[in-house]
Design a protein around this motif. Structure first.
Motif, PDB file in Angstrom:
ATOM      1  N   ALA A   5      39.098 -26.635 -51.119  1.00  0.00           N
ATOM      2  CA  ALA A   5      39.846 -25.627 -50.370  1.00  0.00           C
ATOM      3  C   ALA A   5      39.136 -24.280 -50.376  1.00  0.00           C
ATOM      4  CB  ALA A   5      41.246 -25.464 -50.942  1.00  0.00           C
ATOM      5  N   PHE A   6      38.248 -24.077 -51.349  1.00  0.00           N
ATOM      6  CA  PHE A   6      37.562 -22.797 -51.487  1.00  0.00           C
ATOM      7  C   PHE A   6      36.145 -22.872 -50.924  1.00  0.00           C
ATOM      8  CE2 PHE A   6      40.573 -22.786 -55.091  1.00  0.00           C
ATOM      9  CZ  PHE A   6      41.268 -21.610 -54.791  1.00  0.00           C
ATOM     10  N   GLU A   7      35.782 -21.870 -50.134  1.00  0.00           N
ATOM     11  CA  GLU A   7      34.413 -21.722 -49.658  1.00  0.00           C
ATOM     12  C   GLU A   7      33.843 -20.434 -50.248  1.00  0.00           C
ATOM     13  OE1 GLU A   7      31.973 -20.693 -45.567  1.00  0.00           O
ATOM     14  OE2 GLU A   7      33.791 -21.922 -45.422  1.00  0.00           O
ATOM     15  N   VAL A   8      32.830 -20.573 -51.074  1.00  0.00           N
ATOM     16  CA  VAL A   8      32.209 -19.418 -51.722  1.00  0.00           C
ATOM     17  C   VAL A   8      31.076 -18.903 -50.832  1.00  0.00           C
ATOM     18  CG1 VAL A   8      30.987 -18.574 -53.757  1.00  0.00           C
ATOM     19  CG2 VAL A   8      32.800 -20.297 -54.009  1.00  0.00           C
ATOM     20  N   ASN A  20      39.655 -26.446 -60.436  1.00  0.00           N
ATOM     21  CA  ASN A  20      40.724 -27.454 -60.510  1.00  0.00           C
ATOM     22  C   ASN A  20      42.066 -26.951 -59.988  1.00  0.00           C
ATOM     23  OD1 ASN A  20      39.025 -29.439 -61.706  1.00  0.00           O
ATOM     24  ND2 ASN A  20      39.246 -28.389 -63.676  1.00  0.00           N
ATOM     25  N   VAL A  21      42.031 -25.920 -59.164  1.00  0.00           N
ATOM     26  CA  VAL A  21      43.251 -25.419 -58.534  1.00  0.00           C
ATOM     27  C   VAL A  21      43.256 -25.897 -57.089  1.00  0.00           C
ATOM     28  CG1 VAL A  21      44.458 -23.365 -57.760  1.00  0.00           C
ATOM     29  CG2 VAL A  21      43.458 -23.420 -60.038  1.00  0.00           C
ATOM     30  N   HIS A  22      44.359 -26.511 -56.681  1.00  0.00           N
ATOM     31  CA  HIS A  22      44.437 -27.115 -55.353  1.00  0.00           C
ATOM     32  C   HIS A  22      45.342 -26.295 -54.434  1.00  0.00           C
ATOM     33  CE1 HIS A  22      42.428 -30.956 -56.373  1.00  0.00           C
ATOM     34  NE2 HIS A  22      42.903 -30.692 -57.591  1.00  0.00           N
ATOM     35  N   ARG A 282      50.255 -16.071 -57.122  1.00  0.00           N
ATOM     36  CA  ARG A 282      50.332 -17.233 -56.239  1.00  0.00           C
ATOM     37  C   ARG A 282      50.320 -16.730 -54.798  1.00  0.00           C
ATOM     38  NH1 ARG A 282      55.049 -21.993 -56.088  1.00  0.00           N
ATOM     39  NH2 ARG A 282      53.621 -23.695 -55.525  1.00  0.00           N
ATOM     40  N   LEU A 283      49.323 -17.155 -54.035  1.00  0.00           N
ATOM     41  CA  LEU A 283      49.214 -16.705 -52.654  1.00  0.00           C
ATOM     42  C   LEU A 283      49.906 -17.709 -51.744  1.00  0.00           C
ATOM     43  CD1 LEU A 283      47.890 -14.383 -50.975  1.00  0.00           C
ATOM     44  CD2 LEU A 283      46.074 -16.039 -50.427  1.00  0.00           C
ATOM     45  N   PHE A 284      50.997 -17.272 -51.109  1.00  0.00           N
ATOM     46  CA  PHE A 284      51.695 -18.088 -50.119  1.00  0.00           C
ATOM     47  C   PHE A 284      51.032 -17.860 -48.762  1.00  0.00           C
ATOM     48  CE2 PHE A 284      54.896 -17.577 -53.442  1.00  0.00           C
ATOM     49  CZ  PHE A 284      55.388 -18.864 -53.561  1.00  0.00           C
ATOM     50  N   ILE A 285      50.835 -18.945 -48.018  1.00  0.00           N
ATOM     51  CA  ILE A 285      50.061 -18.908 -46.787  1.00  0.00           C
ATOM     52  C   ILE A 285      50.879 -19.526 -45.655  1.00  0.00           C
ATOM     53  CG2 ILE A 285      47.932 -19.671 -45.658  1.00  0.00           C
ATOM     54  CD1 ILE A 285      46.728 -19.956 -48.519  1.00  0.00           C
ATOM     55  N   ALA A 293      50.362 -22.840 -50.489  1.00  0.00           N
ATOM     56  CA  ALA A 293      50.281 -21.925 -51.624  1.00  0.00           C
ATOM     57  C   ALA A 293      49.110 -22.320 -52.505  1.00  0.00           C
ATOM     58  CB  ALA A 293      51.579 -21.932 -52.438  1.00  0.00           C
ATOM     59  N   VAL A 294      48.508 -21.319 -53.147  1.00  0.00           N
ATOM     60  CA  VAL A 294      47.416 -21.564 -54.077  1.00  0.00           C
ATOM     61  C   VAL A 294      47.433 -20.481 -55.145  1.00  0.00           C
ATOM     62  CG1 VAL A 294      45.719 -20.222 -52.757  1.00  0.00           C
ATOM     63  CG2 VAL A 294      44.944 -22.078 -54.255  1.00  0.00           C
ATOM     64  N   TYR A 295      47.131 -20.853 -56.381  1.00  0.00           N
ATOM     65  CA  TYR A 295      47.051 -19.879 -57.462  1.00  0.00           C
ATOM     66  C   TYR A 295      45.650 -19.272 -57.499  1.00  0.00           C
ATOM     67  CZ  TYR A 295      51.581 -21.188 -59.384  1.00  0.00           C
ATOM     68  OH  TYR A 295      52.930 -21.379 -59.562  1.00  0.00           O
TER      69      TYR A 295
END
Length: 304
Positions: A5-8, A20-22, A282-285, A293-295
Motif C-alpha cells: 500500500a505504501f510507495e516510497v 507490516n501495517v496494512h 490512524r488516517l481515515f481515507i 484506514a491505515v495506521y
C-alpha cells in the motif's frame, strides 16, 4: 517490511510508514465518499456520501456503520470545532451549518454581500473560533451532488466567518475552484487546493500556500505542490507539518518544504482524509466507493 500500500519516493517517508501495517477497507458502498470528521469523545467518524444525500457513521469500537443523517442536503466537507460540534458544508443548502450539542442546526453562512453562496465545499476552524471555507460551484453544476443552478456570485472564493460578529468576508478571490484547505500546526500558514482543471483546460491542479498575518490577513499564495496524478482535493496536516493530501491514485505525502516523499495507494480516487483513533495516528481515507484506514507513525497536528 512495508506493505504494497505504501510507495516510497524519498527515504524520509519511511519515518511515517510502518512495516507490516496494512491498508484496511472499513466500508464499501458509497458513490462519492467525502468530508470525514472524527469525534474523539465518541470514537466514531462521520463522512459524506454526497450523491446519495447521506452522512455515514463508523463506530471505531465495533466496526459498525450506520446512517447518521439522511437526507442531509448533500453535505460535503466537515470539521469538528473546539466545542465538539459538527461544522458542515452543504451543497444543496448552499451554506455552512453547525449541529449544536442539543441536536439543532444553525446556519452560519449562506450569503455573501446579499448573494447566495455557490456550494460550500470544505471547512476548517481556526483556534480563535473563526471558520474558513471554500465555495466552488460543484454542488450547483449538476443534479448529481446538489441542485443545478446559476451562480449568483461572480467567482469561487475562500471565505472567513468572524467568530464574534458572524460576518462573512472573502479572503481569497483569485482561484478558479478552491477546494480543500488546512492550516499549518502553528496556524502561520494556510494551504488551499485549487481544482480548476475540472472547468478550465490546463487549469490548476495544485495546492497554494498563504502566510497568515495580523487580523487573519493573508499574503503570498505561491504554488506549494502540483498533483502528478489526478487532482488534489481535501487534505490534513500532521504534527510535523507534513501535508497528507488526496489524489487520483491515493494519498500523497508532502513535506513542509513541498517535497513529495511517498504515497498510500488505494486503487481508487481519493477525495479527503482525516486523522483519528485514540492517538490520532490512524488516517481515515474517503476513496470514492470505500472508507479505508491505515495506521501511521505520525499524528494529527495539535491545535494551538
Amino acid at each position: 517490511m512495508l506493505t504494497d500500500a505504501f510507495e516510497v519516493i524519498d527515504k524520509r517517508f519511511t519515518r511515517y510508514a510502518m512495516g507490516n501495517v496494512h491498508l484496511e477497507t472499513l466500508y464499501t458502498g458509497t458513490r462519492w465518499a467525502e468530508g470525514p470528521a472524527y469525534f474523539a469523545a465518541g470514537k466514531y467518524l462521520i463522512w459524506s456520501d454526497i450523491p446519495n444525500d447521506r452522512l455515514l457513521r463508523y463506530d471505531e469500537t465495533s466496526g459498525a456503520v450506520s446512517e447518521f443523517l439522511r437526507p442531509c442536503r448533500n453535505h460535503n466537507g466537515h470539521t469538528v470545532d473546539r466545542d465538539g460540534r459538527l461544522v458542515s458544508c452543504e451543497h444543496r443548502g448552499r451554506c455552512v451549518s453547525r449541529i449544536e450539542v442539543d441536536g439543532s442546526t444553525t446556519i452560519l453562512a449562506d450569503r455573501f454581500e446579499g448573494k447566495r453562496l455557490n456550494s460550500p465545499n470544505d471547512v476548517v476552524v481556526k483556534s480563535d473560533g473563526s471558520i474558513w471555507f471554500t465555495d466552488p460551484t460543484y454542488g450547483i453544476d449538476s443534479e448529481y451532488e446538489g441542485d443545478k443552478a446559476e451562480a449568483e456570485i461572480d467567482g469561487s472564493y475562500v471565505y472567513r466567518i468572524d467568530p464574534v460578529s458572524g460576518a462573512v468576508s472573502a479572503v481569497i478571490t483569485d482561484m478558479v475552484k478552491p477546494n480543500g484547505l488546512a492550516f499549518s500546526p502553528d496556524e502561520s500558514l494556510l494551504y488551499v487546493a485549487d481544482t480548476g482543471a475540472t472547468h478550465v483546460e490546463d487549469g490548476p491542479r495544485h495546492i497554494r500556500r498563504f502566510a497568515v498575518g495580523a487580523g487573519d490577513s493573508l499574503s503570498g499564495g505561491e504554488i506549494f505542490a502540483t498533483s502528478d496524478t489526478g487532482l488534489f482535493d481535501g487534505f490534513r496536516v500532521d504534527l510535523h507539518g507534513n501535508i497528507w493530501t488526496s489524489a487520483g491514485d491515493g494519498v500523497h505525502c508532502y513535506t513542509p518544504e513541498g517535497d513529495l516523499i511517498g504515497k498510500i495507494l488505494t486503487g481508487e480516487v481519493v477525495a479527503n482524509v482525516e486523522f483519528g483513533g485514540i492517538k490520532r495516528n490512524r488516517l481515515f481515507i474517503c476513496a470514492t466507493t470505500t472508507l479505508r484506514a491505515v495506521y501511521l507513525n505520525t499524528r494529527a497536528a495539535q491545535r494551538p
